[in-house]
Design a protein around this motif. Structure first.
Motif, PDB file in Angstrom:
ATOM      1  N   VAL A 137     -12.897   2.684   4.025  1.00 38.89           N
ATOM      2  CA  VAL A 137     -12.019   2.514   2.872  1.00 38.89           C
ATOM      3  C   VAL A 137     -10.655   3.150   3.133  1.00 38.89           C
ATOM      4  N   LEU A 138     -10.595   4.120   4.054  1.00 38.30           N
ATOM      5  CA  LEU A 138      -9.313   4.756   4.373  1.00 38.30           C
ATOM      6  C   LEU A 138      -8.352   3.790   5.051  1.00 38.30           C
ATOM      7  N   THR A 139      -8.887   2.693   5.606  1.00 37.40           N
ATOM      8  CA  THR A 139      -8.021   1.668   6.194  1.00 37.40           C
ATOM      9  C   THR A 139      -7.096   1.086   5.131  1.00 37.40           C
ATOM     10  N   LEU A 140      -7.595   0.945   3.917  1.00 36.83           N
ATOM     11  CA  LEU A 140      -6.777   0.413   2.824  1.00 36.83           C
ATOM     12  C   LEU A 140      -5.642   1.365   2.483  1.00 36.83           C
ATOM     13  N   LEU A 141      -5.934   2.670   2.518  1.00 29.14           N
ATOM     14  CA  LEU A 141      -4.883   3.666   2.267  1.00 29.14           C
ATOM     15  C   LEU A 141      -3.795   3.558   3.322  1.00 29.14           C
ATOM     16  N   LEU A 142      -4.193   3.480   4.580  1.00 32.53           N
ATOM     17  CA  LEU A 142      -3.242   3.368   5.670  1.00 32.53           C
ATOM     18  C   LEU A 142      -2.388   2.113   5.527  1.00 32.53           C
ATOM     19  N   ALA A 143      -3.033   0.992   5.197  1.00 37.78           N
ATOM     20  CA  ALA A 143      -2.306  -0.275   5.064  1.00 37.78           C
ATOM     21  C   ALA A 143      -1.339  -0.238   3.886  1.00 37.78           C
ATOM     22  N   GLN A 144      -1.784   0.320   2.766  1.00 32.79           N
ATOM     23  CA  GLN A 144      -0.941   0.364   1.568  1.00 32.79           C
ATOM     24  C   GLN A 144       0.303   1.211   1.786  1.00 32.79           C
ATOM     25  N   LEU A 145       0.136   2.422   2.327  1.00 36.20           N
ATOM     26  CA  LEU A 145       1.273   3.311   2.510  1.00 36.20           C
ATOM     27  C   LEU A 145       2.205   2.813   3.613  1.00 36.20           C
TER      28      LEU A 145
END
Length: 271
Positions: A137-145
């Motif tokens: 799920v941290l991949t989504l954080l990386l992609a969003q930021l």
């Protein structure tokens, strides 16, 4: 001009307050509690005062949780960023690079100067890559930021042909606090504390503390006199509030009409 003093009436010590702000921000991005806890355990949550400097190697990734910062790259490029920005070489996360380049020399990362009371979360690229394997799920954080940073570069910094008024308006609108800030922020922002006393902030105003007009000029590649004229014009037009004599600061902006500022920021730049 007087100096702006940021004041916080926190119930807990300063560092736990920083962890609380970080938790609130991460949850606002949709991260589940277990992923937030993992970031807090593996990363370094730090609180910073105006003027503090963060200078790590290029293997580090930094997320600005609160405040306004000035990033100076090893090549000399200056940018101003607000909370929610991810700084560092994101490619290292995907490639799981270590702390040195092939020659064995330690590479240098950006120099981060905090322009207001701030909170940051720092983690090495290698650690973040390992965390992503365990918590996808941290991949989504990386992609969003990463996407938000790219959009900011395109809309704020890559419009050198636009009118200076539009460029300054875009930067001020971008740096102004977004809606997802800490839930207790409202009580902090209603008073402006200076060396000469406390002054009430109008209920409909949005406050921005941190960058000087010189910082804005450097970040946008404009002359300082040009920025001074634009800020003066914004105050004359009522977009920025005019502060009483003896309470002014070139690092404090009281946005009295956010809608007009945003309309100016959205004006089309010349191709």
């Amino acid at each position: 001009m007087t100096e702006i003093v940021e004041y916080f009436e926190a119930d807990s010590p300063y560092v736990p307050w920083a962890a609380e702000v970080t938790t609130h921000f991460m949850k606002s991005l949709g991260l589940p509690p277990y992923a937030v806890e993992s970031l807090l355990q593996k990363g370094r949550v730090q609180s910073h005062r105006n003027g503090d400097v963060l200078a790590y190697g290029s293997e580090w990734i930094h997320i600005i949780i609160r405040g306004v910062i000035k990033e100076t790259t090893p090549h000399g490029t200056t940018r101003l960023w607000r909370q929610g920005t991810m700084l560092g070489d994101i490619s290292r996360v995907m490639l799981r690079k270590g702390t040195t380049d092939p020659s064995g020399a330690r590479s240098i990362g950006p120099r981060i100067t905090f322009l207001s009371t701030s909170v940051s979360l720092s983690v090495t690229a290698r650690t973040l890559a390992t965390m992503i394997e365990r918590e996808p799920v941290l991949t989504l954080l990386l992609a969003q930021l990463t996407n938000e940073r790219a959009q900011t570069i395109e809309s704020v910094y890559a419009v050198s042909k636009a009118d200076p008024g539009i460029r300054v308006a875009r930067l001020l609108d971008y740096l102004a606090p977004p809606q997802w800030n800490h839930p207790n922020r409202e009580k902090f922002d209603r008073l402006r504390w200076t060396r000469t006393g406390a002054y009430a902030v109008p209920d409909d105003a949005v406050t921005l503390t941190g960058p000087s007009q010189a910082d804005i000029a450097d970040a946008l590649g404009l002359g300082r006199t040009t920025v001074e004229k634009v800020v003066a014009s914004l105050r004359a037009d009522g977009v920025l509030n005019v502060l009483a004599p003896g309470t002014r600061s070139n690092r404090y902006y009281e946005i009295g009409d956010r809608h007009r500022l945003r309309a100016m920021a959205m004006a089309r730049a010349e191709d």
